[in-house]
Motif scaffolding. Structure first.
Motif, PDB file in Angstrom:
ATOM      1  N   SER A 194     -19.086 -26.493  -3.346  1.00  0.00           N
ATOM      2  CA  SER A 194     -17.708 -27.387  -4.037  1.00  0.00           C
ATOM      3  C   SER A 194     -16.476 -27.578  -3.909  1.00  0.00           C
ATOM      4  O   SER A 194     -15.802 -27.546  -3.777  1.00  0.00           O
ATOM      5  CB  SER A 194     -19.141 -28.535  -3.975  1.00  0.00           C
ATOM      6  OG  SER A 194     -20.338 -28.786  -3.675  1.00  0.00           O
ATOM      7  N   VAL A 195     -16.723 -26.298  -5.857  1.00  0.00           N
ATOM      8  CA  VAL A 195     -15.762 -26.238  -5.588  1.00  0.00           C
ATOM      9  C   VAL A 195     -15.114 -24.989  -5.556  1.00  0.00           C
ATOM     10  O   VAL A 195     -15.262 -24.197  -4.253  1.00  0.00           O
ATOM     11  CB  VAL A 195     -15.671 -25.321  -7.558  1.00  0.00           C
ATOM     12  CG1 VAL A 195     -17.152 -26.396  -8.112  1.00  0.00           C
ATOM     13  CG2 VAL A 195     -16.970 -23.998  -7.357  1.00  0.00           C
ATOM     14  N   LYS A 196     -13.557 -24.944  -5.430  1.00  0.00           N
ATOM     15  CA  LYS A 196     -12.739 -23.750  -5.339  1.00  0.00           C
ATOM     16  C   LYS A 196     -13.702 -22.448  -6.038  1.00  0.00           C
ATOM     17  O   LYS A 196     -13.808 -21.874  -6.960  1.00  0.00           O
ATOM     18  CB  LYS A 196     -11.123 -24.272  -6.146  1.00  0.00           C
ATOM     19  CG  LYS A 196     -10.616 -25.102  -6.061  1.00  0.00           C
ATOM     20  CD  LYS A 196      -9.538 -25.921  -6.048  1.00  0.00           C
ATOM     21  CE  LYS A 196      -8.794 -27.070  -5.767  1.00  0.00           C
ATOM     22  NZ  LYS A 196      -7.558 -27.194  -6.296  1.00  0.00           N
ATOM     23  N   PRO A 197     -12.812 -21.887  -5.097  1.00  0.00           N
ATOM     24  CA  PRO A 197     -13.291 -20.224  -5.166  1.00  0.00           C
ATOM     25  C   PRO A 197     -12.938 -19.591  -6.175  1.00  0.00           C
ATOM     26  O   PRO A 197     -11.292 -20.032  -7.016  1.00  0.00           O
ATOM     27  CB  PRO A 197     -12.313 -18.947  -4.319  1.00  0.00           C
ATOM     28  CG  PRO A 197     -12.228 -19.892  -2.854  1.00  0.00           C
ATOM     29  CD  PRO A 197     -11.714 -21.917  -3.333  1.00  0.00           C
ATOM     30  N   GLY A 198     -13.412 -19.436  -7.309  1.00  0.00           N
ATOM     31  CA  GLY A 198     -13.559 -18.904  -8.529  1.00  0.00           C
ATOM     32  C   GLY A 198     -13.220 -19.516  -9.341  1.00  0.00           C
ATOM     33  O   GLY A 198     -13.004 -19.454 -10.569  1.00  0.00           O
ATOM     34  N   CYS A 199     -14.122 -20.584  -8.953  1.00  0.00           N
ATOM     35  CA  CYS A 199     -14.109 -21.918  -9.966  1.00  0.00           C
ATOM     36  C   CYS A 199     -15.779 -21.593 -10.785  1.00  0.00           C
ATOM     37  O   CYS A 199     -15.984 -22.688 -11.468  1.00  0.00           O
ATOM     38  CB  CYS A 199     -13.617 -22.522  -9.709  1.00  0.00           C
ATOM     39  SG  CYS A 199     -12.349 -22.921 -10.103  1.00  0.00           S
ATOM     40  N   PHE A 200     -16.926 -21.339 -10.079  1.00  0.00           N
ATOM     41  CA  PHE A 200     -18.185 -21.307 -10.563  1.00  0.00           C
ATOM     42  C   PHE A 200     -18.550 -20.482 -11.117  1.00  0.00           C
ATOM     43  O   PHE A 200     -18.964 -19.019 -10.761  1.00  0.00           O
ATOM     44  CB  PHE A 200     -18.759 -21.473  -9.255  1.00  0.00           C
ATOM     45  CG  PHE A 200     -20.164 -21.990  -9.186  1.00  0.00           C
ATOM     46  CD1 PHE A 200     -20.754 -22.674 -10.324  1.00  0.00           C
ATOM     47  CD2 PHE A 200     -21.315 -20.788  -8.834  1.00  0.00           C
ATOM     48  CE1 PHE A 200     -21.984 -23.122 -10.556  1.00  0.00           C
ATOM     49  CE2 PHE A 200     -22.330 -20.765  -9.208  1.00  0.00           C
ATOM     50  CZ  PHE A 200     -22.930 -22.318 -10.156  1.00  0.00           C
ATOM     51  N   TYR A 201     -19.488 -19.869 -12.430  1.00  0.00           N
ATOM     52  CA  TYR A 201     -20.302 -19.285 -12.443  1.00  0.00           C
ATOM     53  C   TYR A 201     -21.627 -18.633 -13.003  1.00  0.00           C
ATOM     54  O   TYR A 201     -21.776 -20.219 -13.619  1.00  0.00           O
ATOM     55  CB  TYR A 201     -19.455 -19.356 -14.301  1.00  0.00           C
ATOM     56  CG  TYR A 201     -20.032 -18.001 -15.010  1.00  0.00           C
ATOM     57  CD1 TYR A 201     -19.663 -16.207 -15.273  1.00  0.00           C
ATOM     58  CD2 TYR A 201     -21.321 -18.139 -16.035  1.00  0.00           C
ATOM     59  CE1 TYR A 201     -20.344 -15.770 -16.209  1.00  0.00           C
ATOM     60  CE2 TYR A 201     -22.100 -17.211 -16.394  1.00  0.00           C
ATOM     61  CZ  TYR A 201     -21.736 -16.274 -16.617  1.00  0.00           C
ATOM     62  OH  TYR A 201     -21.928 -14.793 -17.623  1.00  0.00           O
ATOM     63  N   LEU A 202     -22.112 -17.835 -12.029  1.00  0.00           N
ATOM     64  CA  LEU A 202     -23.289 -18.155 -11.822  1.00  0.00           C
ATOM     65  C   LEU A 202     -24.755 -17.941 -12.749  1.00  0.00           C
ATOM     66  O   LEU A 202     -23.799 -16.547 -13.277  1.00  0.00           O
ATOM     67  CB  LEU A 202     -23.358 -17.579 -10.769  1.00  0.00           C
ATOM     68  CG  LEU A 202     -25.285 -17.744 -10.536  1.00  0.00           C
ATOM     69  CD1 LEU A 202     -25.646 -19.279 -10.064  1.00  0.00           C
ATOM     70  CD2 LEU A 202     -25.612 -16.557  -9.668  1.00  0.00           C
TER      71      LEU A 202
END
Length: 256
Positions: A187-195
């Motif tokens: 759902s978030v933009k690329p490069g905006c989620f830290y797993l």
């Protein structure tokens, strides 16, 4: 040209073609000897192409590197009780790098609670952040049919973020989830989620929350990723102190 000469040239031409075709296999057997003739065939008929050979794989596209933003940031950090462990270390990073950090801890909150309210929009209007951190999902690890139940709330929350640069920190799974990480990441933009899933954590007695030391190490990994791998890298040099204070707002469960 005399007929005998024409015949001789014709014989020579036919011989050359036959030899070239036979040399596609690399050799010509003359009975008393074997000649390697692949070079001869290539010179006369051109290179051969092995139709069964697979084409060379295309190199993977280089990962886009975003320019580091060295300006001081006014950071708004929202989320659930995981902020108890993350915020002190994040505040140390903010102090070290000239940023301002405001944390909003909403106990027992989720994407449904945040996305179903206008809290984030109100805090943006109040604090005017130019960078947002979100840490949500820990209270939704085991929700069945997660996409059907939570997609709309994730979308609403991101709509409130708008065009402000942000990073969503995924929950520190202690067991496999039913899809909340995949839902957020898609759902978030690329490069905006830290797993955070898959990392090693020392846990408190409840078995879910990382200890203060483990949460600080978690924050170190998050900040290193933001500064080097995220879509919105900012200055986050490692601080000398283990923690610092920041403006913190606390909301109780079911508080409207």
């Amino acid at each position: 040209m005399r007929k005998p000469q024409i015949g001789l040239w014709l014989i020579l031409a036919i011989t050359l073609v036959v030899c070239a075709v036979m040399s596609r296999h690399g050799t010509i057997n003359l009975g008393f000897t074997t000649l390697k003739t692949s070079t001869f065939a290539t010179s006369l008929l051109g290179p051969t192409h092995d139709k069964s050979a697979k084409p060379a794989p295309k190199p993977a596209p280089a990962k886009e590197k975003h320019q580091l933003d060295t300006a001081a940031k006014n950071i708004l950090f929202i989320g659930d009780s995981m902020l108890e462990g993350l915020s002190p270390r994040m505040a140390a990073y903010a102090k070290k790098n000239g940023h301002t950090l405001t944390s909003v801890i909403w106990y027992s909150s989720s994407t449904e609670i945040w996305g179903g309210s206008n809290r984030l929009q109100a805090y943006i209007a109040q604090f005017h952040p130019n960078y947002i951190l979100i840490c949500l999902g820990a209270n939704e690890l085991f929700v069945a049919n997660i996409k059907e139940k939570r997609q709309q709330f994730v979308n609403r929350l991101l709509a409130q973020v708008g065009s402000i640069p942000y990073v969503w920190i995924g929950p520190p799974n202690w067991k496999p989830d039913t899809g909340i990480n995949d839902l957020i990441e898609s759902s978030v933009k690329p490069g905006c989620f830290y797993l955070s899933e898959g990392q090693q954590f020392e846990r408190k007695a409840d078995g879910a929350h990382p200890t203060a030391q483990s949460a600080a190490a978690w924050a170190d990994r998050v900040c290193a990723w933001i500064a080097t791998e995220s879509a919105h890298p900012i200055r986050l040099a490692r601080p000398d102190t283990t923690s610092a204070h920041c403006r913190t707002l606390v909301l109780q469960p079911n508080q409207q």
